[in-house]
Each structure stands twice: as C-alpha cells, then as structure tokens.
Design a protein around this motif. Sequence first.
Motif, mmCIF file in Angstrom:
data_model
loop_
_atom_site.group_PDB
_atom_site.id
_atom_site.type_symbol
_atom_site.label_atom_id
_atom_site.label_comp_id
_atom_site.label_asym_id
_atom_site.label_seq_id
_atom_site.Cartn_x
_atom_site.Cartn_y
_atom_site.Cartn_z
ATOM 1 N N VAL A 86 0.845 -1.199 0.000
ATOM 2 C CA VAL A 86 0.000 0.000 0.000
ATOM 3 C C VAL A 86 0.878 1.247 0.000
ATOM 4 C CG1 VAL A 86 -1.629 1.341 1.402
ATOM 5 C CG2 VAL A 86 -2.006 -1.091 1.046
ATOM 6 N N PHE A 87 1.952 1.231 0.787
ATOM 7 C CA PHE A 87 2.868 2.367 0.824
ATOM 8 C C PHE A 87 3.520 2.589 -0.537
ATOM 9 C CE2 PHE A 87 7.202 3.978 1.318
ATOM 10 C CZ PHE A 87 6.918 5.225 1.859
ATOM 11 N N LEU A 88 4.010 1.519 -1.174
ATOM 12 C CA LEU A 88 4.670 1.658 -2.470
ATOM 13 C C LEU A 88 3.700 2.140 -3.551
ATOM 14 C CD1 LEU A 88 6.952 -1.502 -2.431
ATOM 15 C CD2 LEU A 88 7.670 0.887 -2.303
ATOM 16 N N LEU A 89 2.496 1.576 -3.557
ATOM 17 C CA LEU A 89 1.503 2.026 -4.536
ATOM 18 C C LEU A 89 1.105 3.473 -4.287
ATOM 19 C CD1 LEU A 89 -0.729 -1.152 -4.743
ATOM 20 C CD2 LEU A 89 0.613 -0.177 -6.607
ATOM 21 N N GLY A 90 0.901 3.814 -3.037
ATOM 22 C CA GLY A 90 0.524 5.187 -2.702
ATOM 23 C C GLY A 90 1.621 6.187 -2.997
ATOM 24 N N SER A 91 2.855 5.808 -2.729
ATOM 25 C CA SER A 91 3.946 6.740 -3.005
ATOM 26 C C SER A 91 4.167 6.894 -4.502
ATOM 27 C CB SER A 91 5.235 6.285 -2.317
ATOM 28 O OG SER A 91 5.672 5.048 -2.833
ATOM 29 N N ALA A 92 3.989 5.831 -5.262
ATOM 30 C CA ALA A 92 4.129 5.945 -6.715
ATOM 31 C C ALA A 92 3.063 6.874 -7.282
ATOM 32 C CB ALA A 92 4.034 4.569 -7.368
ATOM 33 N N MET A 93 1.841 6.698 -6.815
ATOM 34 C CA MET A 93 0.760 7.549 -7.319
ATOM 35 C C MET A 93 0.848 8.954 -6.728
ATOM 36 S SD MET A 93 -2.440 4.939 -7.398
ATOM 37 C CE MET A 93 -3.579 6.217 -7.830
ATOM 38 N N GLY A 94 1.045 9.036 -5.430
ATOM 39 C CA GLY A 94 1.027 10.328 -4.770
ATOM 40 C C GLY A 94 2.202 11.213 -5.111
ATOM 41 N N TYR A 95 3.391 10.640 -5.125
ATOM 42 C CA TYR A 95 4.573 11.468 -5.350
ATOM 43 C C TYR A 95 4.855 11.655 -6.842
ATOM 44 C CZ TYR A 95 9.298 13.265 -5.158
ATOM 45 O OH TYR A 95 10.414 14.033 -5.333
ATOM 46 N N PHE A 96 5.044 10.549 -7.530
ATOM 47 C CA PHE A 96 5.436 10.674 -8.932
ATOM 48 C C PHE A 96 4.306 11.193 -9.820
ATOM 49 C CE2 PHE A 96 8.473 7.413 -7.452
ATOM 50 C CZ PHE A 96 9.628 8.096 -7.739
ATOM 51 N N GLN A 97 3.120 10.621 -9.652
ATOM 52 C CA GLN A 97 2.039 10.955 -10.577
ATOM 53 C C GLN A 97 1.373 12.278 -10.235
ATOM 54 O OE1 GLN A 97 -0.365 7.586 -11.408
ATOM 55 N NE2 GLN A 97 -1.852 8.732 -12.607
ATOM 56 N N PHE A 104 2.239 14.677 -7.447
ATOM 57 C CA PHE A 104 3.108 15.774 -7.030
ATOM 58 C C PHE A 104 4.048 16.212 -8.149
ATOM 59 C CE2 PHE A 104 6.931 17.438 -4.875
ATOM 60 C CZ PHE A 104 6.350 18.533 -4.249
ATOM 61 N N LEU A 105 4.742 15.270 -8.775
ATOM 62 C CA LEU A 105 5.669 15.609 -9.855
ATOM 63 C C LEU A 105 4.984 15.689 -11.222
ATOM 64 C CD1 LEU A 105 8.809 13.468 -8.910
ATOM 65 C CD2 LEU A 105 8.404 15.891 -8.493
ATOM 66 N N GLU A 106 3.724 15.334 -11.266
ATOM 67 C CA GLU A 106 2.909 15.353 -12.490
ATOM 68 C C GLU A 106 3.560 14.561 -13.615
ATOM 69 O OE1 GLU A 106 1.978 19.418 -13.380
ATOM 70 O OE2 GLU A 106 0.814 19.657 -11.546
ATOM 71 N N MET A 107 4.077 13.373 -13.264
ATOM 72 C CA MET A 107 4.668 12.483 -14.259
ATOM 73 C C MET A 107 3.634 11.438 -14.647
ATOM 74 S SD MET A 107 8.392 11.830 -12.494
ATOM 75 C CE MET A 107 8.904 10.642 -13.706
ATOM 76 N N ALA A 108 3.345 11.353 -15.917
ATOM 77 C CA ALA A 108 2.433 10.312 -16.388
ATOM 78 C C ALA A 108 3.176 8.971 -16.353
ATOM 79 C CB ALA A 108 1.973 10.617 -17.803
ATOM 80 N N PRO A 109 2.524 7.922 -15.859
ATOM 81 C CA PRO A 109 3.216 6.635 -15.781
ATOM 82 C C PRO A 109 3.389 6.017 -17.172
ATOM 83 C CG PRO A 109 0.952 6.385 -15.066
ATOM 84 C CD PRO A 109 1.180 7.848 -15.296
ATOM 85 N N CYS A 110 4.538 5.414 -17.390
ATOM 86 C CA CYS A 110 4.769 4.715 -18.650
ATOM 87 C C CYS A 110 4.107 3.338 -18.581
ATOM 88 C CB CYS A 110 6.267 4.579 -18.927
ATOM 89 S SG CYS A 110 7.127 3.485 -17.793
ATOM 90 N N GLU A 111 4.149 2.638 -19.675
ATOM 91 C CA GLU A 111 3.494 1.322 -19.735
ATOM 92 C C GLU A 111 4.090 0.355 -18.713
ATOM 93 O OE1 GLU A 111 2.690 -2.233 -22.993
ATOM 94 O OE2 GLU A 111 3.627 -0.356 -23.618
ATOM 95 N N ASN A 112 5.413 0.305 -18.621
ATOM 96 C CA ASN A 112 6.051 -0.615 -17.673
ATOM 97 C C ASN A 112 5.805 -0.206 -16.224
ATOM 98 O OD1 ASN A 112 7.171 -2.549 -19.420
ATOM 99 N ND2 ASN A 112 8.740 -1.089 -20.015
ATOM 100 N N CYS A 113 5.665 1.091 -15.975
ATOM 101 C CA CYS A 113 5.341 1.540 -14.616
ATOM 102 C C CYS A 113 3.970 1.026 -14.190
ATOM 103 C CB CYS A 113 5.368 3.063 -14.537
ATOM 104 S SG CYS A 113 6.998 3.774 -14.789
#
Length: 117
Positions: free
Chosen positions: A38-49, A51-60
């Motif tokens: 849950v922490f890893l999924l939340g940090s990937a969505m919350g921080y990268f997607q 906060f940093l406004e990075m769209a996830p790539c296919e492999n992400c």
Amino acid sequence: MITNFKQWLSELRLQPLSTLEATQEQRTVWAVMSFACVFLLGSAMGYFQWFLEMAPCENCVYIRFSQFCILLAGIVMLINPRNIVLKVIGLVLAWYGIIYGLDKAIILSVQHVASHA
C-alpha cells in the motif's frame, strides 16, 4: 508464537526451516507485506504521478499491477494463514507478482539506460 525479535533470530539460526514455517503462519508478516505494498503504490501515485505530475509509462503501470498482486496475496493470507488453500493461493499470487514485477522493472531499467546513453 515468537515474543521478541532477538528470540526469533536465535531460533532462525538454530532451526531456519521450522522458524520460517512458523513465521509465515502468523498474520503479522502478511500485514507488514500488505502495508508495504500500500505504501509503495501510494507513493508511486502520490509522489510521482500527482506531485511531480509524471504520467506513468506502460512498464510503470505493469509494475504497479505486480504490487497490487502482492497486496492481494497479503490480504488473502491475512484471512487465515493456516488454511492450506488460502496459503497456496496467496503464495502463488505473491510469487507471480514478484516475478512479473521484476521482469518489468528490468525492462524499464534497460529502457532508462538506453534513453540516457
């Protein structure tokens, strides 16, 4: 049931297989694994997607799917870790998520190196 960490380590040194078997039949280890997912999924969505406004790539997205598989495995095991059917389902789901996620992470790493060469 193991009361403290030092006792668990000493039992692990003396009888590794039986100690690991007893540990996996407790809910604590599965709750920690589920919380980590849950922490890893939340940090990937919350921080990268967000906060940093990075769209996830296919492999992400595939790596997030693998984390979700591991999370589901932890939830299945939290129901009753001593039930053999739930244990098999949980372990198969967890190992599938681990292997699938590792494969996609290696591909992503190779793509990252190639793009910065």
